[in-house]
Design a protein around this motif. Sequence first.
Motif, PDB file in Angstrom:
ATOM      1  N   PHE A 105       0.827  -1.215   0.000  1.00  0.00           N
ATOM      2  CA  PHE A 105       0.000   0.000   0.000  1.00  0.00           C
ATOM      3  C   PHE A 105       0.859   1.263   0.000  1.00  0.00           C
ATOM      4  CE2 PHE A 105      -2.702  -3.336   1.642  1.00  0.00           C
ATOM      5  CZ  PHE A 105      -3.862  -3.142   0.926  1.00  0.00           C
ATOM      6  N   ALA A 106       2.120   1.123   0.386  1.00  0.00           N
ATOM      7  CA  ALA A 106       3.063   2.238   0.254  1.00  0.00           C
ATOM      8  C   ALA A 106       3.649   2.249  -1.159  1.00  0.00           C
ATOM      9  CB  ALA A 106       4.172   2.124   1.294  1.00  0.00           C
ATOM     10  N   ASP A 107       4.020   1.052  -1.645  1.00  0.00           N
ATOM     11  CA  ASP A 107       4.643   0.957  -2.961  1.00  0.00           C
ATOM     12  C   ASP A 107       3.716   1.416  -4.082  1.00  0.00           C
ATOM     13  OD1 ASP A 107       6.826  -0.076  -1.675  1.00  0.00           O
ATOM     14  OD2 ASP A 107       6.419  -2.170  -2.230  1.00  0.00           O
ATOM     15  N   TRP A 108       2.411   1.159  -3.911  1.00  0.00           N
ATOM     16  CA  TRP A 108       1.461   1.464  -4.985  1.00  0.00           C
ATOM     17  C   TRP A 108       0.580   2.666  -4.664  1.00  0.00           C
ATOM     18  CZ3 TRP A 108       2.524  -0.663  -9.469  1.00  0.00           C
ATOM     19  CH2 TRP A 108       3.291  -1.826  -9.468  1.00  0.00           C
ATOM     20  N   ALA A 109       1.075   3.527  -3.783  1.00  0.00           N
ATOM     21  CA  ALA A 109       0.358   4.780  -3.496  1.00  0.00           C
ATOM     22  C   ALA A 109       0.224   5.587  -4.787  1.00  0.00           C
ATOM     23  CB  ALA A 109       1.109   5.586  -2.438  1.00  0.00           C
ATOM     24  N   GLY A 110      -0.932   6.216  -4.951  1.00  0.00           N
ATOM     25  CA  GLY A 110      -1.202   6.986  -6.155  1.00  0.00           C
ATOM     26  C   GLY A 110      -1.973   6.218  -7.201  1.00  0.00           C
ATOM     27  N   HIS A 111      -2.159   4.923  -6.967  1.00  0.00           N
ATOM     28  CA  HIS A 111      -2.913   4.092  -7.913  1.00  0.00           C
ATOM     29  C   HIS A 111      -4.256   3.679  -7.311  1.00  0.00           C
ATOM     30  CE1 HIS A 111       0.273   3.699 -10.898  1.00  0.00           C
ATOM     31  NE2 HIS A 111       1.122   3.604  -9.888  1.00  0.00           N
ATOM     32  N   GLU A 112      -5.192   3.352  -8.186  1.00  0.00           N
ATOM     33  CA  GLU A 112      -6.529   2.980  -7.746  1.00  0.00           C
ATOM     34  C   GLU A 112      -6.593   1.515  -7.331  1.00  0.00           C
ATOM     35  OE1 GLU A 112      -9.887   4.300 -10.097  1.00  0.00           O
ATOM     36  OE2 GLU A 112      -8.592   5.742 -11.143  1.00  0.00           O
ATOM     37  N   ALA A 113      -7.374   1.245  -6.299  1.00  0.00           N
ATOM     38  CA  ALA A 113      -7.511  -0.122  -5.805  1.00  0.00           C
ATOM     39  C   ALA A 113      -8.928  -0.353  -5.313  1.00  0.00           C
ATOM     40  CB  ALA A 113      -6.524  -0.384  -4.671  1.00  0.00           C
ATOM     41  N   ARG A 114      -9.294  -1.628  -5.260  1.00  0.00           N
ATOM     42  CA  ARG A 114     -10.556  -2.025  -4.639  1.00  0.00           C
ATOM     43  C   ARG A 114     -10.213  -2.861  -3.404  1.00  0.00           C
ATOM     44  NH1 ARG A 114     -12.908  -4.317  -8.631  1.00  0.00           N
ATOM     45  NH2 ARG A 114     -14.180  -2.518  -9.195  1.00  0.00           N
ATOM     46  N   ILE A 115     -10.755  -2.466  -2.275  1.00  0.00           N
ATOM     47  CA  ILE A 115     -10.472  -3.139  -1.007  1.00  0.00           C
ATOM     48  C   ILE A 115     -11.770  -3.698  -0.449  1.00  0.00           C
ATOM     49  CG2 ILE A 115      -9.587  -2.877   1.340  1.00  0.00           C
ATOM     50  CD1 ILE A 115      -7.931  -0.495   0.314  1.00  0.00           C
ATOM     51  N   LYS A 116     -11.802  -5.008  -0.206  1.00  0.00           N
ATOM     52  CA  LYS A 116     -12.966  -5.649   0.399  1.00  0.00           C
ATOM     53  C   LYS A 116     -12.703  -5.868   1.886  1.00  0.00           C
ATOM     54  CE  LYS A 116     -14.481  -7.913  -3.856  1.00  0.00           C
ATOM     55  NZ  LYS A 116     -14.847  -9.191  -4.519  1.00  0.00           N
ATOM     56  N   PHE A 117     -13.735  -5.620   2.696  1.00  0.00           N
ATOM     57  CA  PHE A 117     -13.580  -5.668   4.148  1.00  0.00           C
ATOM     58  C   PHE A 117     -13.943  -7.032   4.720  1.00  0.00           C
ATOM     59  CE2 PHE A 117     -15.114  -1.062   3.688  1.00  0.00           C
ATOM     60  CZ  PHE A 117     -13.816  -0.601   3.464  1.00  0.00           C
ATOM     61  N   VAL A 118     -13.317  -7.362   5.823  1.00  0.00           N
ATOM     62  CA  VAL A 118     -13.724  -8.530   6.605  1.00  0.00           C
ATOM     63  C   VAL A 118     -15.064  -8.249   7.252  1.00  0.00           C
ATOM     64  CG1 VAL A 118     -13.170 -10.010   8.564  1.00  0.00           C
ATOM     65  CG2 VAL A 118     -11.341  -9.239   7.032  1.00  0.00           C
ATOM     66  N   ALA A 119     -15.146  -7.102   7.912  1.00  0.00           N
ATOM     67  CA  ALA A 119     -16.392  -6.645   8.540  1.00  0.00           C
ATOM     68  C   ALA A 119     -16.790  -5.319   7.903  1.00  0.00           C
ATOM     69  CB  ALA A 119     -16.196  -6.472  10.042  1.00  0.00           C
ATOM     70  N   PRO A 120     -18.073  -5.109   7.621  1.00  0.00           N
ATOM     71  CA  PRO A 120     -18.507  -3.869   6.977  1.00  0.00           C
ATOM     72  C   PRO A 120     -18.079  -2.631   7.755  1.00  0.00           C
ATOM     73  CG  PRO A 120     -20.284  -5.471   7.001  1.00  0.00           C
ATOM     74  CD  PRO A 120     -19.200  -6.037   7.871  1.00  0.00           C
ATOM     75  N   VAL A 121     -17.780  -1.573   7.019  1.00  0.00           N
ATOM     76  CA  VAL A 121     -17.433  -0.285   7.607  1.00  0.00           C
ATOM     77  C   VAL A 121     -18.472   0.727   7.155  1.00  0.00           C
ATOM     78  CG1 VAL A 121     -15.709   1.541   7.760  1.00  0.00           C
ATOM     79  CG2 VAL A 121     -14.975  -0.850   7.611  1.00  0.00           C
ATOM     80  N   ASP A 122     -19.203   1.297   8.098  1.00  0.00           N
ATOM     81  CA  ASP A 122     -20.291   2.229   7.775  1.00  0.00           C
ATOM     82  C   ASP A 122     -21.237   1.593   6.759  1.00  0.00           C
ATOM     83  OD1 ASP A 122     -19.162   4.120   9.454  1.00  0.00           O
ATOM     84  OD2 ASP A 122     -17.938   4.978   7.841  1.00  0.00           O
ATOM     85  N   ALA A 123     -21.553   0.319   6.978  1.00  0.00           N
ATOM     86  CA  ALA A 123     -22.482  -0.464   6.153  1.00  0.00           C
ATOM     87  C   ALA A 123     -21.917  -0.824   4.781  1.00  0.00           C
ATOM     88  CB  ALA A 123     -23.817   0.252   5.985  1.00  0.00           C
ATOM     89  N   ALA A 124     -20.688  -0.425   4.506  1.00  0.00           N
ATOM     90  CA  ALA A 124     -20.065  -0.743   3.213  1.00  0.00           C
ATOM     91  C   ALA A 124     -19.215  -2.000   3.333  1.00  0.00           C
ATOM     92  CB  ALA A 124     -19.202   0.425   2.751  1.00  0.00           C
TER      93      ALA A 124
END
Length: 200
Positions: A105-124
Amino acid sequence: MHFRSIVLTDTKTIADLIEPAVKELGLDLVRVTMIGGKSDPTLQVMAERPDTRQLTIDDCANLSRAISDILDPLEEAGKDVIEGAYRLEVSSPGIDRPLTRRGDFADWAGHEARIKFVAPVDAAKQVSGIIEGIDGETIRVTTPKGERAVEFANIASAKLLLTDKLIQATAPLSTEGADNFEVDPAGPEDELVETDSKEG
């Protein structure tokens, strides 16, 4: 070929077993996972050279042999780490690579990513946006709704999204000898894959 259940495969144990051999070859281990389900159980090992973010054909072949040299004696001794027959697949991460380590996440800063959560965050259940970096255990992601903080421990999976910027940043990827490898037709371009069938 008879396939038995593989749902109990401990990929973390496998990663711990093979990582010293990966390092000895001058590579970094990116991910170890089981894919293919019961119909085509496949142990997928992703690795890369830290300087190029790729694997050569020789790297794939050497790593495949090294992994077999570790797992085969265990299977012969009745200490299977994978139950049943399976295929071994060694590959480079490809362009739209998974992000599995904090440093990714440091090496690829500045690029777009999709992150899936273990537990929902704010219903997401997931978030997509530009990686801004990582502070300790917290990844910062800029989304159209503003910056989001994502705890590394709450990441189920994450991968880069294929964009023009990413293609430019990763070009040129070597395609030397690519015709000698199996390329997953559903996978990203420029991903080298070597497979080997195993009888459990």
